[in-house]
Design a protein around this motif. Sequence first.
Motif, PDB file in Angstrom:
ATOM      1  N   THR A  65       0.831  -1.200   0.000  1.00  0.00           N
ATOM      2  CA  THR A  65       0.000   0.000   0.000  1.00  0.00           C
ATOM      3  C   THR A  65       0.868   1.252   0.000  1.00  0.00           C
ATOM      4  O   THR A  65       2.068   1.209   0.311  1.00  0.00           O
ATOM      5  CB  THR A  65      -0.904   0.054   1.253  1.00  0.00           C
ATOM      6  N   ILE A  66       0.218   2.351  -0.324  1.00  0.00           N
ATOM      7  CA  ILE A  66       0.914   3.648  -0.288  1.00  0.00           C
ATOM      8  C   ILE A  66       1.307   3.976   1.145  1.00  0.00           C
ATOM      9  O   ILE A  66       2.378   4.543   1.383  1.00  0.00           O
ATOM     10  CB  ILE A  66       0.025   4.748  -0.909  1.00  0.00           C
ATOM     11  N   SER A  67       0.484   3.593   2.102  1.00  0.00           N
ATOM     12  CA  SER A  67       0.805   3.849   3.515  1.00  0.00           C
ATOM     13  C   SER A  67       2.087   3.121   3.930  1.00  0.00           C
ATOM     14  O   SER A  67       2.932   3.692   4.631  1.00  0.00           O
ATOM     15  CB  SER A  67      -0.340   3.409   4.418  1.00  0.00           C
ATOM     16  N   ASP A  68       2.215   1.870   3.498  1.00  0.00           N
ATOM     17  CA  ASP A  68       3.438   1.115   3.808  1.00  0.00           C
ATOM     18  C   ASP A  68       4.665   1.775   3.189  1.00  0.00           C
ATOM     19  O   ASP A  68       5.707   1.902   3.838  1.00  0.00           O
ATOM     20  CB  ASP A  68       3.337  -0.325   3.281  1.00  0.00           C
ATOM     21  N   LEU A  69       4.521   2.202   1.954  1.00  0.00           N
ATOM     22  CA  LEU A  69       5.635   2.848   1.259  1.00  0.00           C
ATOM     23  C   LEU A  69       5.990   4.172   1.926  1.00  0.00           C
ATOM     24  O   LEU A  69       7.171   4.469   2.137  1.00  0.00           O
ATOM     25  CB  LEU A  69       5.290   3.061  -0.220  1.00  0.00           C
ATOM     26  N   ALA A  70       4.981   4.955   2.282  1.00  0.00           N
ATOM     27  CA  ALA A  70       5.224   6.238   2.941  1.00  0.00           C
ATOM     28  C   ALA A  70       5.933   6.033   4.276  1.00  0.00           C
ATOM     29  O   ALA A  70       6.865   6.769   4.611  1.00  0.00           O
ATOM     30  CB  ALA A  70       3.907   6.986   3.144  1.00  0.00           C
ATOM     31  N   GLN A  71       5.512   5.026   5.014  1.00  0.00           N
ATOM     32  CA  GLN A  71       6.157   4.733   6.299  1.00  0.00           C
ATOM     33  C   GLN A  71       7.618   4.332   6.075  1.00  0.00           C
ATOM     34  O   GLN A  71       8.507   4.785   6.798  1.00  0.00           O
ATOM     35  CB  GLN A  71       5.407   3.627   7.028  1.00  0.00           C
ATOM     36  N   HIS A  72       7.865   3.515   5.069  1.00  0.00           N
ATOM     37  CA  HIS A  72       9.232   3.104   4.749  1.00  0.00           C
ATOM     38  C   HIS A  72      10.098   4.297   4.351  1.00  0.00           C
ATOM     39  O   HIS A  72      11.260   4.384   4.730  1.00  0.00           O
ATOM     40  CB  HIS A  72       9.221   2.073   3.616  1.00  0.00           C
ATOM     41  N   GLU A  73       9.533   5.232   3.580  1.00  0.00           N
ATOM     42  CA  GLU A  73      10.262   6.415   3.112  1.00  0.00           C
ATOM     43  C   GLU A  73      10.364   7.500   4.189  1.00  0.00           C
ATOM     44  O   GLU A  73      11.123   8.460   4.030  1.00  0.00           O
ATOM     45  CB  GLU A  73       9.592   7.000   1.864  1.00  0.00           C
ATOM     46  N   GLY A  74       9.587   7.356   5.257  1.00  0.00           N
ATOM     47  CA  GLY A  74       9.623   8.343   6.336  1.00  0.00           C
ATOM     48  C   GLY A  74       8.948   9.658   5.985  1.00  0.00           C
ATOM     49  O   GLY A  74       9.362  10.728   6.433  1.00  0.00           O
ATOM     50  N   ILE A  75       7.911   9.577   5.156  1.00  0.00           N
ATOM     51  CA  ILE A  75       7.166  10.777   4.763  1.00  0.00           C
ATOM     52  C   ILE A  75       5.675  10.528   4.955  1.00  0.00           C
ATOM     53  O   ILE A  75       5.237   9.391   5.126  1.00  0.00           O
ATOM     54  CB  ILE A  75       7.450  11.168   3.296  1.00  0.00           C
ATOM     55  N   ALA A  76       4.905  11.596   4.912  1.00  0.00           N
ATOM     56  CA  ALA A  76       3.457  11.491   5.083  1.00  0.00           C
ATOM     57  C   ALA A  76       2.821  10.912   3.820  1.00  0.00           C
ATOM     58  O   ALA A  76       3.222  11.242   2.701  1.00  0.00           O
ATOM     59  CB  ALA A  76       2.862  12.857   5.383  1.00  0.00           C
TER      60      ALA A  76
END
Length: 128
Positions: A65-76
């Motif tokens: 998901t985009i949420s997982d990717l955002a968490q991995h990248e450290g961004i909102a």
Amino acid sequence: MTRVRLMTDTITVHVPFRLVKRGGRKEIVLPIGRPVPRNVNDTLVKALARAFRWKRMLESGEFGTISDLAQHEGIAAPYLTRVFRLAFLAPEVVEAILEGRQPPGLSLEVLRDQLPVDWLEQRASLGM
């Protein structure tokens, strides 16, 4: 014994150009009347690179998901979603940005706004 003949004729070649530092690198600037140097917007190029990288990561299944990717990248996640839209720009728009031929008013803020899905409409709304 051979005689050495000194060349007294000298040829001087004048090549008009300037070296300019841009973003930590040197560029050759040609004189007026030559092709216009490109105006590459590093911010837009970086955003495009990120968007296509994120798209590849999601398509490969590396992140679900985009949420997982955002968490991995450290961004909102909302920021990632807005930048992620750049991966769906018309190919002509992407090429123009990469080559520094984008319209003068085109910025990351403009591109992060809601753009039409249709590529013809995108180019028209961006003035390309």
